[in-house]
Design a protein around this motif. Structure first.
Motif, PDB file in Angstrom:
ATOM      1  N   ALA A  65       1.206  -1.017   0.126  1.00 29.24           N
ATOM      2  CA  ALA A  65       0.153   0.101   0.159  1.00 29.24           C
ATOM      3  C   ALA A  65       0.651   1.354   0.043  1.00 29.24           C
ATOM      4  O   ALA A  65       0.629   2.217   0.340  1.00 29.24           O
ATOM      5  N   GLN A  66       2.381   1.237   0.021  1.00 29.96           N
ATOM      6  CA  GLN A  66       3.213   2.136  -0.567  1.00 29.96           C
ATOM      7  C   GLN A  66       3.464   2.312  -1.801  1.00 29.96           C
ATOM      8  O   GLN A  66       3.718   1.449  -2.869  1.00 29.96           O
ATOM      9  N   ILE A  67       2.829   3.852  -2.185  1.00 26.72           N
ATOM     10  CA  ILE A  67       2.769   4.322  -3.247  1.00 26.72           C
ATOM     11  C   ILE A  67       3.568   5.073  -3.620  1.00 26.72           C
ATOM     12  O   ILE A  67       4.800   5.487  -3.076  1.00 26.72           O
ATOM     13  N   SER A  68       4.260   4.333  -5.042  1.00 24.93           N
ATOM     14  CA  SER A  68       5.816   5.132  -5.375  1.00 24.93           C
ATOM     15  C   SER A  68       5.998   6.599  -5.473  1.00 24.93           C
ATOM     16  O   SER A  68       4.513   7.439  -5.677  1.00 24.93           O
ATOM     17  N   ALA A  69       6.942   7.401  -5.878  1.00 25.03           N
ATOM     18  CA  ALA A  69       6.536   8.712  -6.052  1.00 25.03           C
ATOM     19  C   ALA A  69       6.163   9.368  -7.155  1.00 25.03           C
ATOM     20  O   ALA A  69       5.736  10.413  -6.861  1.00 25.03           O
ATOM     21  N   ALA A  70       6.822   8.630  -8.416  1.00 28.02           N
ATOM     22  CA  ALA A  70       6.230   9.003  -9.169  1.00 28.02           C
ATOM     23  C   ALA A  70       4.593   9.127  -9.090  1.00 28.02           C
ATOM     24  O   ALA A  70       3.566   9.832 -10.154  1.00 28.02           O
ATOM     25  N   GLY A  71       4.008   8.260  -8.051  1.00 29.00           N
ATOM     26  CA  GLY A  71       2.383   7.961  -8.324  1.00 29.00           C
ATOM     27  C   GLY A  71       1.900   8.963  -7.347  1.00 29.00           C
ATOM     28  O   GLY A  71       0.632   9.842  -7.686  1.00 29.00           O
ATOM     29  N   VAL A  72       2.803   9.440  -6.335  1.00 31.44           N
ATOM     30  CA  VAL A  72       2.271  10.532  -5.250  1.00 31.44           C
ATOM     31  C   VAL A  72       2.685  11.898  -6.424  1.00 31.44           C
ATOM     32  O   VAL A  72       1.449  12.067  -6.268  1.00 31.44           O
ATOM     33  N   ALA A  73       3.262  12.099  -6.964  1.00 29.73           N
ATOM     34  CA  ALA A  73       3.423  13.108  -8.015  1.00 29.73           C
ATOM     35  C   ALA A  73       2.050  13.278  -8.326  1.00 29.73           C
ATOM     36  O   ALA A  73       1.559  14.232  -8.898  1.00 29.73           O
ATOM     37  N   GLY A  74       2.301  11.876  -9.614  1.00 31.68           N
ATOM     38  CA  GLY A  74       0.895  12.017 -10.913  1.00 31.68           C
ATOM     39  C   GLY A  74      -0.468  12.490 -10.248  1.00 31.68           C
ATOM     40  O   GLY A  74      -1.116  13.099 -10.162  1.00 31.68           O
ATOM     41  N   LEU A  75      -0.945  11.615  -8.544  1.00 32.91           N
ATOM     42  CA  LEU A  75      -1.768  11.379  -7.790  1.00 32.91           C
ATOM     43  C   LEU A  75      -2.330  13.438  -7.247  1.00 32.91           C
ATOM     44  O   LEU A  75      -3.139  13.841  -7.239  1.00 32.91           O
ATOM     45  N   ARG A  76      -1.341  13.727  -6.793  1.00 29.90           N
ATOM     46  CA  ARG A  76      -1.433  15.288  -6.192  1.00 29.90           C
ATOM     47  C   ARG A  76      -2.091  16.123  -7.532  1.00 29.90           C
ATOM     48  O   ARG A  76      -2.605  17.196  -7.131  1.00 29.90           O
ATOM     49  N   SER A  77      -1.423  16.139  -8.461  1.00 30.48           N
ATOM     50  CA  SER A  77      -1.192  16.904  -9.429  1.00 30.48           C
ATOM     51  C   SER A  77      -2.578  16.972  -9.721  1.00 30.48           C
ATOM     52  O   SER A  77      -3.490  17.480 -10.154  1.00 30.48           O
ATOM     53  N   PHE A  78      -3.239  16.001 -10.034  1.00 30.60           N
ATOM     54  CA  PHE A  78      -5.224  15.299 -10.118  1.00 30.60           C
ATOM     55  C   PHE A  78      -5.715  16.605  -9.186  1.00 30.60           C
ATOM     56  O   PHE A  78      -6.251  16.470  -9.921  1.00 30.60           O
ATOM     57  N   GLU A 121     -12.239   4.873  -3.545  1.00 24.77           N
ATOM     58  CA  GLU A 121     -12.974   3.384  -3.517  1.00 24.77           C
ATOM     59  C   GLU A 121     -11.637   1.983  -4.200  1.00 24.77           C
ATOM     60  O   GLU A 121     -10.752   2.633  -5.316  1.00 24.77           O
ATOM     61  N   GLY A 122     -10.710   1.321  -3.425  1.00 26.36           N
ATOM     62  CA  GLY A 122      -9.914   0.475  -3.723  1.00 26.36           C
ATOM     63  C   GLY A 122     -10.325  -1.206  -3.903  1.00 26.36           C
ATOM     64  O   GLY A 122     -11.543  -1.731  -3.561  1.00 26.36           O
ATOM     65  N   HIS A 123      -9.921  -1.804  -4.641  1.00 26.57           N
ATOM     66  CA  HIS A 123     -10.365  -2.668  -5.186  1.00 26.57           C
ATOM     67  C   HIS A 123      -9.083  -3.668  -5.398  1.00 26.57           C
ATOM     68  O   HIS A 123      -8.046  -3.590  -6.045  1.00 26.57           O
ATOM     69  N   THR A 124      -9.472  -5.014  -5.627  1.00 27.51           N
ATOM     70  CA  THR A 124      -7.702  -6.256  -5.558  1.00 27.51           C
ATOM     71  C   THR A 124      -8.693  -7.521  -7.344  1.00 27.51           C
ATOM     72  O   THR A 124     -10.356  -7.024  -6.901  1.00 27.51           O
ATOM     73  N   LEU A 151     -10.033  -7.077   1.299  1.00 26.79           N
ATOM     74  CA  LEU A 151     -10.202  -6.291   2.312  1.00 26.79           C
ATOM     75  C   LEU A 151      -9.365  -5.461   2.747  1.00 26.79           C
ATOM     76  O   LEU A 151      -9.123  -4.155   2.145  1.00 26.79           O
ATOM     77  N   ALA A 152      -8.986  -5.963   2.935  1.00 28.72           N
ATOM     78  CA  ALA A 152      -7.778  -5.197   3.440  1.00 28.72           C
ATOM     79  C   ALA A 152      -6.484  -4.392   3.338  1.00 28.72           C
ATOM     80  O   ALA A 152      -6.431  -3.154   2.772  1.00 28.72           O
ATOM     81  N   LEU A 153      -6.025  -5.061   1.853  1.00 29.20           N
ATOM     82  CA  LEU A 153      -5.568  -4.337   0.911  1.00 29.20           C
ATOM     83  C   LEU A 153      -5.869  -2.724   0.041  1.00 29.20           C
ATOM     84  O   LEU A 153      -5.600  -1.891  -0.054  1.00 29.20           O
ATOM     85  N   SER A 154      -7.428  -3.374   0.353  1.00 25.44           N
ATOM     86  CA  SER A 154      -8.173  -2.340  -1.070  1.00 25.44           C
ATOM     87  C   SER A 154      -8.015  -1.473  -0.029  1.00 25.44           C
ATOM     88  O   SER A 154      -7.849  -0.306  -0.177  1.00 25.44           O
ATOM     89  N   GLU A 155      -8.245  -1.913   1.219  1.00 24.99           N
ATOM     90  CA  GLU A 155      -8.523  -0.103   2.283  1.00 24.99           C
ATOM     91  C   GLU A 155      -7.278   0.662   2.422  1.00 24.99           C
ATOM     92  O   GLU A 155      -7.153   2.374   2.189  1.00 24.99           O
ATOM     93  N   ARG A 156      -5.910   0.115   2.642  1.00 28.58           N
ATOM     94  CA  ARG A 156      -4.867   0.230   2.917  1.00 28.58           C
ATOM     95  C   ARG A 156      -4.333   1.221   2.116  1.00 28.58           C
ATOM     96  O   ARG A 156      -4.403   2.700   2.240  1.00 28.58           O
ATOM     97  N   ARG A 157      -4.595   0.834   0.092  1.00 33.17           N
ATOM     98  CA  ARG A 157      -4.280   0.914  -1.073  1.00 33.17           C
ATOM     99  C   ARG A 157      -5.057   2.808  -1.233  1.00 33.17           C
ATOM    100  O   ARG A 157      -4.878   3.542  -1.292  1.00 33.17           O
ATOM    101  N   ALA A 158      -6.857   2.345  -0.613  1.00 33.23           N
ATOM    102  CA  ALA A 158      -7.384   4.071  -1.157  1.00 33.23           C
ATOM    103  C   ALA A 158      -7.267   4.712  -0.011  1.00 33.23           C
ATOM    104  O   ALA A 158      -6.942   5.732   0.069  1.00 33.23           O
ATOM    105  N   GLN A 159      -6.725   4.308   1.634  1.00 40.29           N
ATOM    106  CA  GLN A 159      -6.140   5.451   2.382  1.00 40.29           C
ATOM    107  C   GLN A 159      -5.148   6.513   2.262  1.00 40.29           C
ATOM    108  O   GLN A 159      -4.307   7.380   1.940  1.00 40.29           O
ATOM    109  N   ALA A 160      -4.288   5.671   1.647  1.00 44.95           N
ATOM    110  CA  ALA A 160      -3.450   5.524   1.145  1.00 44.95           C
ATOM    111  C   ALA A 160      -3.506   7.562   0.201  1.00 44.95           C
ATOM    112  O   ALA A 160      -2.651   8.126  -0.258  1.00 44.95           O
TER     113      ALA A 160
END
Length: 175
Positions: A83-96, A108-111, A121-130
């Protein structure tokens, strides 16, 4: 006299505990958005809570138009099982989130179905929280964060391509 003073002492010793219990009972007010986009006022102290519809002065419910404004394939921003977002992922999401004019978001997180239901369920929740944390850091209002695990597939989990489509975080815009 000794009994009265012991009784008084017992009351005096109990009062700080009662006051501490009352202070610990803090309600956290908030707004919960149901899946139809309607707002509900909520008060929750962790053990019990209260919820009522948020109504306009004329008695109609406050509801938002919900649209899916982004689907993020989790393979592009998360390592497998992480559930750790990559640096490029953080930059893209922040821009969005910084450039989107929505009033708020539901994340909403899905697997896919490879692991157990509870782990998914736990992984999808952690990713959505991230993703929600990145959104909040960008100044976006987050109304709800949900993890559905493997329960809402968009493709067949019998193929690698289908499983890849199911591993996603959906960002819903509230207007």
């Amino acid at each position: 006299m000794m009994r009265i003073s012991a009784w008084v002492l017992g009351i005096a010793l109990a009062l700080p505990q009662v006051a501490a219990a009352q202070q610990a009972e803090r309600y956290a007010p908030g707004i919960w958005i149901d899946p139809d986009g309607c707002e509900h006022w909520v008060m929750d102290d962790g053990a019990e809570g209260y919820m009522s519809p948020h109504l306009r002065r004329d008695g109609t419910p406050v509801c938002h138009r919900i649209s899916r404004c982004a689907v993020v394939p989790t393979d592009t921003i998360f390592d497998s099982g992480s559930a750790q977002i990559s640096a490029a992922g953080v930059a893209g999401l922040r821009s969005f989130f910084a450039s989107n004019a929505a009033n708020g978001f539901v994340i909403e997180g899905h697997t896919d179905s490879r692991a157990s239901d509870s782990s998914n369920l736990a992984l999808s929740e952690r990713r959505a929280q991230a993703v929600a944390r990145v959104a909040q850091d960008a100044g976006a209002r987050i109304y709800a964060v949900r993890g559905y695990g493997e329960r809402r597939p968009v493709a067949n989990n019998a193929t690698a391509a289908g499983m890849a489509k199911n591993r996603r975080v959906e960002i819903l815009c509230m207007r």
